[in-house]
Design an enzyme around this catalytic site. Sequence first.
Site, PDB file in Angstrom:
ATOM      1  N   ASP A 189      14.501 -21.351  15.538  1.00 29.73           N
ATOM      2  CA  ASP A 189      15.124 -21.212  16.841  1.00 29.73           C
ATOM      3  C   ASP A 189      16.286 -20.227  16.680  1.00 29.73           C
ATOM      4  O   ASP A 189      16.673 -19.889  15.555  1.00 29.73           O
ATOM      5  CB  ASP A 189      15.610 -22.591  17.291  1.00 29.73           C
ATOM      6  CG  ASP A 189      16.385 -22.547  18.588  1.00 29.73           C
ATOM      7  OD1 ASP A 189      15.978 -21.808  19.498  1.00 29.73           O
ATOM      8  OD2 ASP A 189      17.420 -23.239  18.676  1.00 29.73           O
ATOM      9  N   ASP A 191      19.406 -19.793  19.414  1.00 30.76           N
ATOM     10  CA  ASP A 191      20.689 -20.296  19.908  1.00 30.76           C
ATOM     11  C   ASP A 191      21.084 -21.578  19.189  1.00 30.76           C
ATOM     12  O   ASP A 191      20.294 -22.524  19.087  1.00 30.76           O
ATOM     13  CB  ASP A 191      20.610 -20.562  21.416  1.00 30.76           C
ATOM     14  CG  ASP A 191      20.481 -19.288  22.231  1.00 30.76           C
ATOM     15  OD1 ASP A 191      20.131 -18.249  21.635  1.00 30.76           O
ATOM     16  OD2 ASP A 191      20.707 -19.321  23.447  1.00 30.76           O
TER      17      ASP A 191
END
Length: 404
Positions: A189, A191
Amino acid sequence: MSEPTAAPEAGAERPLLIRVYGADRPRVTAELLQLLGDAGAVLEDLEQLVVRERLTLDVLVRLAGADDRLLRDILYWGFTRDLRIEFERVEARSRRAQLVRHAVTVLGRPLPASALAAVAAAVAGTGGNIDRVVRLATTPVTAYDLVVIAGDVEAMRRALVEVAREHGIDVAVQVNGLERRAKRLVVMDVDSTLIMDEVIELLADEAGRLEEVAGITARAMAGELDFEGSLRERVRLLAGLDEAAVERVQARIRLTPGARTFVRTLKRLGFTVGIVSGGFTPFTDRLRDELGLDHSYANGLAVVDGVLTGEVEGPVVDRAGKARLLAEIAAAEGVPLSQTVAVGDGANDLDMLAAAGLGIAFNAKPVVRAQADTTVSVPYLDAILFMLGIRGTDVDRGAEAAPA
């Protein structure tokens, strides 16, 4: 110098374990093996460990019949080098040698003796036994690999989860076999994982809508809202923002500490590295180019005449989409899912973490920590390397440049 133990009686047919203790110095291993080779001994196993310049060397051999002279030569060799020598006859084949081993990786900052004691007690309390302990790292965290012959594996996992919670450490349990060492694809991922920020909140700050967007983001990451619906709702609040604001946000992004080291080490060791984000392509594409990533997927932001329209372009990369993209990347690289690692922090990462061979919750929300294979709760992305069994000496610690 310690008195050498007496040589064992000749005539036994079981393998002989020769154990050497003392100050480490050059050629100790070479000299002992040469003595054994000259005598025609058959080498069955070898293990060496040095701790603070103190050597422990174990050599398991079969001798060509009763060879008292060889044993006396080894004792004399040890005496002349101030080494302690012990001999022990062991079973030819033990059931223990054939048992499945598990790697219990323990990571903390700090990692006190009391925490390691609790880990060892959890292993023993569920019928297991620690076969070997290897230190992986002392910076930026302290990490050890315990090779364990487990009793009740699931009971041990549950007990170690409780130990991790009580002592504020991270513990991972994996089968200590080829699958662990063969992992070759890492997908992250972005963020709050690869970077410290939530990009949509930085954009919202530029648009003067931070409070509204942050509230929706928090509920989505906690799993309280449908991700796609919440994303479209937040992007609509960005309508009217010009592309210059996007460039300002790119300049504000902060890489997570250890991110460059993490990616650089994986790449040097032959891993494929990708990012799959619920964020936006202007930012993920830049990270891909800056870090030399192999794959990058995210959502598109619709722009007309240099201004954001408030709409998302193309299919949304949501929870199910991340798992699908992990599978597509793995297929494209010819890597089985069992040899993949996924890293994330939010509820929309859960399917991806579950699909990977190893799912790691990095500084994650409670709902994610509860469901991932393992957790890393220290604020250093490169600490994940130790969960993969990579030693600190293999980590590429080039200077961490300032984030773009």
